[in-house]
Motif scaffolding. Structure first.
Motif, PDB file in Angstrom:
ATOM      1  N   ASP A 258      51.688  55.681  -4.218  1.00 60.46           N
ATOM      2  CA  ASP A 258      52.898  55.018  -4.196  1.00 60.46           C
ATOM      3  C   ASP A 258      53.269  53.995  -5.709  1.00 60.46           C
ATOM      4  OD1 ASP A 258      53.411  55.757  -1.687  1.00 60.46           O
ATOM      5  OD2 ASP A 258      53.399  54.090  -0.813  1.00 60.46           O
ATOM      6  N   THR A 259      54.488  54.098  -6.207  1.00 58.29           N
ATOM      7  CA  THR A 259      54.492  53.331  -7.238  1.00 58.29           C
ATOM      8  C   THR A 259      55.228  51.987  -6.553  1.00 58.29           C
ATOM      9  OG1 THR A 259      55.037  55.055  -8.595  1.00 58.29           O
ATOM     10  CG2 THR A 259      55.851  52.902  -9.560  1.00 58.29           C
ATOM     11  N   ILE A 260      54.588  50.797  -7.128  1.00 55.45           N
ATOM     12  CA  ILE A 260      54.975  49.426  -6.315  1.00 55.45           C
ATOM     13  C   ILE A 260      55.455  48.519  -7.468  1.00 55.45           C
ATOM     14  CG2 ILE A 260      53.629  49.779  -4.330  1.00 55.45           C
ATOM     15  CD1 ILE A 260      51.862  47.521  -5.510  1.00 55.45           C
ATOM     16  N   VAL A 261      56.143  47.422  -7.275  1.00 56.94           N
ATOM     17  CA  VAL A 261      56.395  46.095  -7.969  1.00 56.94           C
ATOM     18  C   VAL A 261      55.681  45.231  -7.314  1.00 56.94           C
ATOM     19  CG1 VAL A 261      58.306  45.026  -8.953  1.00 56.94           C
ATOM     20  CG2 VAL A 261      58.489  47.538  -8.815  1.00 56.94           C
ATOM     21  N   THR A 262      55.104  44.297  -8.095  1.00 54.89           N
ATOM     22  CA  THR A 262      54.531  43.289  -7.580  1.00 54.89           C
ATOM     23  C   THR A 262      55.633  41.809  -7.609  1.00 54.89           C
ATOM     24  OG1 THR A 262      53.501  42.488  -9.383  1.00 54.89           O
ATOM     25  CG2 THR A 262      52.256  43.826  -7.861  1.00 54.89           C
ATOM     26  N   THR A 263      55.484  41.008  -6.992  1.00 50.98           N
ATOM     27  CA  THR A 263      56.194  39.656  -7.218  1.00 50.98           C
ATOM     28  C   THR A 263      56.375  39.066  -8.575  1.00 50.98           C
ATOM     29  OG1 THR A 263      54.763  38.243  -6.078  1.00 50.98           O
ATOM     30  CG2 THR A 263      56.299  39.167  -4.741  1.00 50.98           C
ATOM     31  N   GLY A 264      55.314  39.633  -9.050  1.00 44.98           N
ATOM     32  CA  GLY A 264      55.079  38.861 -10.537  1.00 44.98           C
ATOM     33  C   GLY A 264      55.480  39.936 -11.436  1.00 44.98           C
TER      34      GLY A 264
ATOM     35  N   GLU B  70      44.409  48.282  -4.395  1.00 43.14           N
ATOM     36  CA  GLU B  70      43.854  48.752  -5.978  1.00 43.14           C
ATOM     37  C   GLU B  70      44.985  49.340  -6.636  1.00 43.14           C
ATOM     38  OE1 GLU B  70      40.769  51.460  -7.590  1.00 43.14           O
ATOM     39  OE2 GLU B  70      39.964  49.663  -7.234  1.00 43.14           O
ATOM     40  N   VAL B  71      45.523  48.900  -7.961  1.00 43.84           N
ATOM     41  CA  VAL B  71      46.857  49.364  -8.421  1.00 43.84           C
ATOM     42  C   VAL B  71      46.370  49.545  -9.735  1.00 43.84           C
ATOM     43  CG1 VAL B  71      49.264  48.990  -8.928  1.00 43.84           C
ATOM     44  CG2 VAL B  71      48.365  47.979  -6.991  1.00 43.84           C
ATOM     45  N   GLU B  72      46.832  50.990 -10.169  1.00 46.17           N
ATOM     46  CA  GLU B  72      46.457  51.112 -11.647  1.00 46.17           C
ATOM     47  C   GLU B  72      47.892  50.873 -12.470  1.00 46.17           C
ATOM     48  OE1 GLU B  72      44.493  54.932 -13.893  1.00 46.17           O
ATOM     49  OE2 GLU B  72      46.203  55.463 -12.774  1.00 46.17           O
ATOM     50  N   ILE B  73      47.798  49.729 -13.429  1.00 49.34           N
ATOM     51  CA  ILE B  73      48.924  49.471 -14.126  1.00 49.34           C
ATOM     52  C   ILE B  73      48.963  50.027 -15.507  1.00 49.34           C
ATOM     53  CG2 ILE B  73      49.240  47.286 -12.880  1.00 49.34           C
ATOM     54  CD1 ILE B  73      47.587  45.768 -15.243  1.00 49.34           C
ATOM     55  N   ALA B  74      47.945  50.557 -15.981  1.00 49.48           N
ATOM     56  CA  ALA B  74      47.918  51.559 -17.329  1.00 49.48           C
ATOM     57  C   ALA B  74      46.911  52.288 -17.111  1.00 49.48           C
ATOM     58  CB  ALA B  74      47.678  50.689 -18.552  1.00 49.48           C
ATOM     59  N   PRO B  75      46.635  53.640 -17.841  1.00 51.01           N
ATOM     60  CA  PRO B  75      45.375  54.577 -17.818  1.00 51.01           C
ATOM     61  C   PRO B  75      44.273  53.765 -18.014  1.00 51.01           C
ATOM     62  CG  PRO B  75      47.186  55.434 -19.289  1.00 51.01           C
ATOM     63  CD  PRO B  75      47.620  53.875 -18.982  1.00 51.01           C
ATOM     64  N   ASN B  76      43.371  54.074 -16.796  1.00 48.35           N
ATOM     65  CA  ASN B  76      42.143  53.270 -16.605  1.00 48.35           C
ATOM     66  C   ASN B  76      42.078  51.816 -16.659  1.00 48.35           C
ATOM     67  OD1 ASN B  76      41.073  55.889 -16.761  1.00 48.35           O
ATOM     68  ND2 ASN B  76      41.061  55.845 -18.820  1.00 48.35           N
TER      69      ASN B  76
ATOM     70  N   ILE C 294      54.371  46.656 -12.613  1.00 52.07           N
ATOM     71  CA  ILE C 294      54.688  48.100 -11.859  1.00 52.07           C
ATOM     72  C   ILE C 294      53.229  48.634 -12.067  1.00 52.07           C
ATOM     73  CG2 ILE C 294      56.199  49.932 -12.018  1.00 52.07           C
ATOM     74  CD1 ILE C 294      58.077  48.102 -13.355  1.00 52.07           C
ATOM     75  N   GLY C 295      52.879  49.405 -10.913  1.00 53.94           N
ATOM     76  CA  GLY C 295      51.645  50.340 -10.871  1.00 53.94           C
ATOM     77  C   GLY C 295      51.752  51.278  -9.853  1.00 53.94           C
ATOM     78  N   ARG C 296      50.515  52.152  -9.988  1.00 56.18           N
ATOM     79  CA  ARG C 296      50.645  52.943  -8.891  1.00 56.18           C
ATOM     80  C   ARG C 296      49.333  52.616  -8.145  1.00 56.18           C
ATOM     81  NH1 ARG C 296      47.465  57.565  -8.676  1.00 56.18           N
ATOM     82  NH2 ARG C 296      46.628  57.166 -10.859  1.00 56.18           N
ATOM     83  N   VAL C 297      49.600  52.950  -6.766  1.00 57.96           N
ATOM     84  CA  VAL C 297      48.311  52.441  -5.894  1.00 57.96           C
ATOM     85  C   VAL C 297      47.275  53.513  -5.919  1.00 57.96           C
ATOM     86  CG1 VAL C 297      47.900  52.031  -3.557  1.00 57.96           C
ATOM     87  CG2 VAL C 297      50.027  51.314  -4.291  1.00 57.96           C
ATOM     88  N   THR C 298      46.242  53.121  -6.040  1.00 59.89           N
ATOM     89  CA  THR C 298      45.008  53.997  -6.258  1.00 59.89           C
ATOM     90  C   THR C 298      43.962  54.043  -5.217  1.00 59.89           C
ATOM     91  OG1 THR C 298      43.791  52.745  -7.505  1.00 59.89           O
ATOM     92  CG2 THR C 298      45.018  54.242  -8.810  1.00 59.89           C
ATOM     93  N   LYS C 299      44.080  52.670  -4.440  1.00 54.89           N
ATOM     94  CA  LYS C 299      43.267  52.589  -3.132  1.00 54.89           C
ATOM     95  C   LYS C 299      43.729  51.837  -2.256  1.00 54.89           C
ATOM     96  CE  LYS C 299      38.130  51.490  -2.538  1.00 54.89           C
ATOM     97  NZ  LYS C 299      37.147  50.816  -3.133  1.00 54.89           N
ATOM     98  N   VAL C 300      43.714  52.275  -0.941  1.00 52.48           N
ATOM     99  CA  VAL C 300      44.287  51.270   0.342  1.00 52.48           C
ATOM    100  C   VAL C 300      43.282  51.466   1.373  1.00 52.48           C
ATOM    101  CG1 VAL C 300      46.012  51.221   1.898  1.00 52.48           C
ATOM    102  CG2 VAL C 300      46.507  52.036  -0.480  1.00 52.48           C
TER     103      VAL C 300
END
Length: 110
Positions: free
Chosen positions: A58-64, A81-87, A67-73
């Motif tokens: 999922d692509t999410i937006v935090t309150t801060g 865990e959210v990936e905000i840039a490659p690696n 914007i990132g993609r969820v990698t681990k739930v």
């Protein structure tokens, strides 16, 4: 001079006046409940459902504003865990998710 009968009659009328003075306050509380409290409770309920249903990819937006993609739930954990840039991966508290922009695919069984 005031006789005792007049004094007793004035006290009885005062009780009705107090009841009429309380009515506007009750009306204000009822209006505030329907205009402010009830919609806020609905928003909180919707946000909790949103947080509960976050899945991997999922692509999410935090309150801060991140914007990132969820990698681990993990269902029982309060963090994801959210990936905000490659690696570049960060842990985010679930409550800090403000919106889910793009829903990911189904979760694969491990």
């Amino acid at each position: 001079m005031i006789t005792p009968a007049f004094a007793q009659g004035a006290a009885a009328a005062g009780g009705a006046e107090i009841a009429l003075q309380v009515v506007p306050f009750v009306l204000i509380f009822v209006i505030m409940y329907f205009l402010i409290l009830r919609p806020q409770q609905k928003r909180v309920k919707d946000h909790q459902a949103l947080i509960k249903n976050v899945r991997r990819d999922d692509t999410i937006v935090t309150t801060g504003g991140l914007i990132g993609r969820v990698t681990k739930v993990q269902d029982e954990a309060s963090e994801i865990e959210v990936e905000i840039a490659p690696n570049v991966r960060v842990r985010v508290v679930r409550a800090m998710i403000s919106e889910v922009r793009v829903k990911g695919g189904p979760v694969k069984a491990a």
